[in-house]
Design a protein around this motif. Sequence first.
Motif, short mmCIF file in Angstrom:
data_model
loop_
_atom_site.label_atom_id
_atom_site.label_comp_id
_atom_site.label_asym_id
_atom_site.label_seq_id
_atom_site.Cartn_x
_atom_site.Cartn_y
_atom_site.Cartn_z
N GLU A 90 19.18 -18.29 -6.63
CA GLU A 90 19.71 -19.60 -6.23
C GLU A 90 19.44 -19.90 -4.76
N ILE A 91 19.56 -18.88 -3.91
CA ILE A 91 19.23 -19.07 -2.49
C ILE A 91 17.77 -19.46 -2.35
N LEU A 92 16.90 -18.76 -3.09
CA LEU A 92 15.47 -19.06 -3.06
C LEU A 92 15.20 -20.49 -3.49
N LEU A 93 15.81 -20.92 -4.60
CA LEU A 93 15.58 -22.28 -5.10
C LEU A 93 16.12 -23.33 -4.13
N VAL A 157 20.99 -15.94 6.16
CA VAL A 157 22.03 -16.15 5.17
C VAL A 157 22.94 -14.93 5.27
N GLY A 158 24.10 -15.12 5.86
CA GLY A 158 24.96 -13.99 6.21
C GLY A 158 24.92 -13.77 7.71
N HIS A 159 25.81 -12.88 8.20
CA HIS A 159 25.98 -12.74 9.64
C HIS A 159 26.21 -11.28 10.03
N PRO A 160 25.14 -10.47 10.12
CA PRO A 160 25.30 -9.11 10.62
C PRO A 160 25.94 -9.12 12.01
N GLN A 161 26.72 -8.10 12.34
CA GLN A 161 27.49 -8.09 13.58
C GLN A 161 26.61 -8.14 14.82
N ASP A 162 25.39 -7.63 14.74
CA ASP A 162 24.52 -7.60 15.92
C ASP A 162 23.52 -8.76 15.95
N LEU A 163 23.85 -9.84 15.24
CA LEU A 163 22.92 -10.98 15.16
C LEU A 163 22.82 -11.73 16.48
N ARG A 164 23.81 -11.55 17.34
CA ARG A 164 23.85 -12.23 18.63
C ARG A 164 23.78 -13.74 18.45
N ASP A 165 22.83 -14.42 19.08
CA ASP A 165 22.85 -15.88 19.09
C ASP A 165 21.93 -16.51 18.06
N PRO A 302 28.52 -21.14 -2.89
CA PRO A 302 27.41 -22.08 -3.11
C PRO A 302 26.07 -21.47 -2.73
N ALA A 303 25.54 -20.58 -3.57
CA ALA A 303 24.30 -19.87 -3.21
C ALA A 303 23.15 -20.84 -2.99
N ASN A 304 23.01 -21.84 -3.87
CA ASN A 304 21.94 -22.81 -3.69
C ASN A 304 22.10 -23.56 -2.37
N GLY A 305 23.33 -23.94 -2.06
CA GLY A 305 23.60 -24.63 -0.80
C GLY A 305 23.32 -23.78 0.42
N LEU A 306 23.57 -22.47 0.32
CA LEU A 306 23.27 -21.57 1.43
C LEU A 306 21.77 -21.58 1.72
N GLY A 326 27.62 -21.15 16.68
CA GLY A 326 28.63 -20.51 15.85
C GLY A 326 28.30 -20.44 14.38
N GLY A 327 27.13 -20.92 13.99
CA GLY A 327 26.72 -20.83 12.59
C GLY A 327 27.35 -21.91 11.73
N ILE A 328 26.98 -21.89 10.47
CA ILE A 328 27.45 -22.88 9.49
C ILE A 328 28.16 -22.12 8.37
#
Length: 340
Positions: A90-93, A157-165, A302-306, A326-328
Amino acid sequence: MVTIPGRRKRATIHDVAAEAGVSRGTVSRVVNNEPYVSAEARIAIEAAIEKVGYVPNTAARNLVMQRSQAVGLIVHEPHSLFLEDPNIGEILLGANSALSRADYQMVSLVIESDRDTERVARYLSGGFVDGVVVVSAREQDPITRVIERLDLPAAFVGHPQDLRDLPYVGINNRAAARAITERLIGTGRSRIGMIAAALDRDSGSDRLAGFTDALGDRFDPDLVAPVPLYTYTDGRDGMRALLAKDPLIDGVFAASDVIAAGALNALREAGRSVPGDVGIVGFDDSAWALRCQPLLSTVRQPANGLGQRAAESVLSQLRGEAPELGGILLDTEIVWRDSA
């Protein structure tokens, strides 16, 4: 002797110009949808394009513009999970639909091993894609560091702790896990465990944290069965481990729907009824939730929306726009069915 026919010669902009009786520059302006071309010349050129079978050389144009007109979708999962996990699909689509609307091509890049990591790092460094959407990144991920070094437009898609900015799109996994665990507690269950998958990434660790929050003082670490991946087999094995620890367990939060489906199989093997003996809930509201018997109570994400929002973020960066700080975060909801 058999004569092999030669490859048909590709029509060029020169052929169009000769057919239409105009200059190559005028044809170029029409092909690139630029102004300053008379209506008569535009009609003649469009007719000539049709007659000679001219197709613009996109590769040559992109070379001049230093753009590939492609965006990579990087998935950090085993090949089997890439094919089987409905959320990844769904993320891919979703990503592909957003890119398609912008006339961008999506390139799928699956990372399962260190060799894959090295290959993808070389590919990104070669400029073959203009940006990337990254799914299931872990902390200390070398591909993330490559993206930073290249200053490549990206959205995770997702937020690993070391993603920084770096920009990301996700859901509040911790709050959603807490909410559905509280709903499970509300059914009167007293011995509740969790099959906790993928604890090396934010989705898995945050869902375990939400489960722990909901139980508070009643949380028993012995009733957590860690498993590596969001797979049916891991769900079955995790449920068997929980039953071995406590045969009287009467509630289970499975970290995903496919994990819950495997757990249901193990419960049937053990002669435990659902929801009579054990109430079970999942996460995702994927196709697996409706394949389960009984139908699965779960969290709808909402995988497709992500996928769409992540791709739109990359496209906005390619237009020179700054990503959202701050991301979405997209909304989730509990879908209550018969399994609990």
